[in-house]
Design an enzyme around this catalytic site. Sequence first.
Site, short mmCIF file in Angstrom:
data_model
loop_
_atom_site.label_atom_id
_atom_site.label_comp_id
_atom_site.label_asym_id
_atom_site.label_seq_id
_atom_site.Cartn_x
_atom_site.Cartn_y
_atom_site.Cartn_z
CD GLU A 437 58.56 -17.19 -20.83
OE1 GLU A 437 58.48 -18.37 -20.43
OE2 GLU A 437 57.74 -16.68 -21.60
CG ASP A 515 54.85 -18.57 -19.27
OD1 ASP A 515 55.11 -18.50 -18.05
OD2 ASP A 515 54.57 -17.58 -19.98
CG ASP A 517 52.69 -20.64 -23.15
OD1 ASP A 517 53.93 -20.75 -23.09
OD2 ASP A 517 52.11 -19.54 -23.20
CG ASP A 519 54.66 -18.04 -27.35
OD1 ASP A 519 55.09 -18.44 -28.46
OD2 ASP A 519 53.68 -17.28 -27.24
#
Length: 649
Positions: A437, A515, A517, A519
Amino acid sequence: MSEKREEFNKDNYSADSIQALEGMEHVRMRPSMYIGDTGVRGLHHLVYEVVDNSIDEALAGHCDNISVTINEDNSITTEDDGRGIPVDLHKKEGVSALEVVMTKIGAGGKFDKDSYKVSGGLHGVGVSCVNALSDHLKATVYRKGEIWEQEYEKGKPMYPVKKIGDTDKRGTIVTFKPDPAIFTQTLEYSYETLASRMRELAYLNKGITIHLIDRRHKKEDGSFEGETFHSEEGLKEFIKFLDGNREPLTREVIAFEGEKNGVPVEVAMVYNTSYAENLHSYVNNINTHEGGTHLSGFRRGLTHTLKKYADESGMLDKLKFDIAGDDFREGLTAIISVKVQEPQFEGQTKTKLGNREVSASVSQAVSEMLTDYLEEHPEDAKIIVQKVILAAQARHAAQKAREMVQRKTVMSIGGLPGKLSDCSEQDPSKCEVFLVEGDSAGGTAKQGRNREFQAILPLRGKILNVEKAMSHKVFENEEIKNIYTALGVTIGTEEDSKALNLSKLRYHKVVIMCDADIDGSHIATLILTFFFRYMRELVENGHIYIATPPLYLVKKGARKQYAWSDEERDKIIEEYGDGAKIQRYKGLGEMNAEQLWDTTMNPEFRTMRLVQIENGVEADRVFSMLMGDDVPPRREFIEKNAIYANIDA
Ligand code: 0RA
């Protein structure tokens, strides 16, 4: 009779019993031959096997309630209120019928010819298999006013079947603890996995009540976690559950239930506003991933009936293009469930029904049900035909877009996407590609990787939500085109213009790296949705992985350690004592190349999660939920589960 049982000892076994023992030994030697594997799947398979027997008893009309309990020690107890496994002398074997059922491979309920025995099939290896693979198993039978019991260790009776009391109850209770020597990966049961199977069974066998109880977790009021599954309407309700996150095109679910040429057939279907085709088929309660004759019968019946109706209604008169079979199934969710006495399973995973006679049965059932429905609901009929015409139109557009993807790929010797940093190794089985990403994380990964066998493809921001896009939009999307080209996957084979061609797959490991997290999880889910809907075989063949970057770095002086969870972090802090510094990694971008390599990319130390489809129905529902409009349940799900995947090296 009971005296004979009391004389029980090893030397008294007849020749057949010795063979039975050998059968049990064989199960322990080659467990995968019987239950598929000895990982998470096999572990859960044991439960399905035992429950299957109770379902059979229910299908025969003798049982209404089944309960499955996950005990604190991860042993399982199943209980039903059926007639109870017979305990009288089995003439041929010379021991109690209960013992035969429990210790003879393939004995099942064969000695009861009248019973309607169809469940099993692929699984139907019998409860004796579960016994063979259990450290300990106890069977208790409540039958004809008496309670009988026998226990086993690794499938061997610890004592002859004995009467332990009187009762006015009926039923069978089985408690088993899987053998750690066999199930070396994990012994822990997943509540969710069992729940989705029990829910599925309740929908597939309406009227039965299945309780699931998890004694490992207590609720605030002191009772145990659990759910009760029961469906009055069967497949109709199953469709509503499955399509709960999609918008239906018609108000009613179209359904059929009956017997055709001696084959019990149940079908339910509904069109929704999405573009995906969601067909789920079952034979004897087993999900037939690879389809087969029942599914082709469904398709034939559907195409034939709808085409005939559309032709006769004149709606196709001015059409400039042809309508193909696929067009009738865009935005269709359907479940086909048949019961077959002697199912022939074929295909790679033995989940494709081969029995030819079933095709006509299902096709007739569908024709009948649809013809009636269309006649009785002319408004809905019009909506459906219009949807089919739109699908045909879109297909023509998609075909053009696909040809573009294909042409690009064919020319791609040297024509790989500009953003791809390829590896030097040529053997695909040794190659990995990381889908990363964002460009900055892509840059770090590019520096950190081993360029010999690891390639990097950075993806820009959020990729297209394929769940909501028409397929020509999908094929026109830049990031998705890059994935096709980089992976060397093309569409269209000689037999099938829409089939996936994996013969030129350039990497055997495709790793989604986002990531750690919320998102990042969302992006990973978008990418997974794409693979699930458009490259499902890649998932099924075990090519898709998810990288797991660490959440924390704990440092003290020269010492440092990474942590993947809060518990791990706290353990390290405790070990280091006062003065430990904690760094929370919010994204891949916060790591330098060396750290990324050490923690996430180096095959020697990394943990990657292999993405597997445990349950096609559940996966479909989850993806439609995740990618649907309703945000809160999605957030909650993503946070709770991160991703639908299993741990692997
Ligand atoms: C064969 C015959 C009969 C019952 C069963 C099998 C049976 C097996 C299981 C396994 C779990 N629960 C079960 N309940 C019943 C009964 C035949 C008779 O009573 O005439």
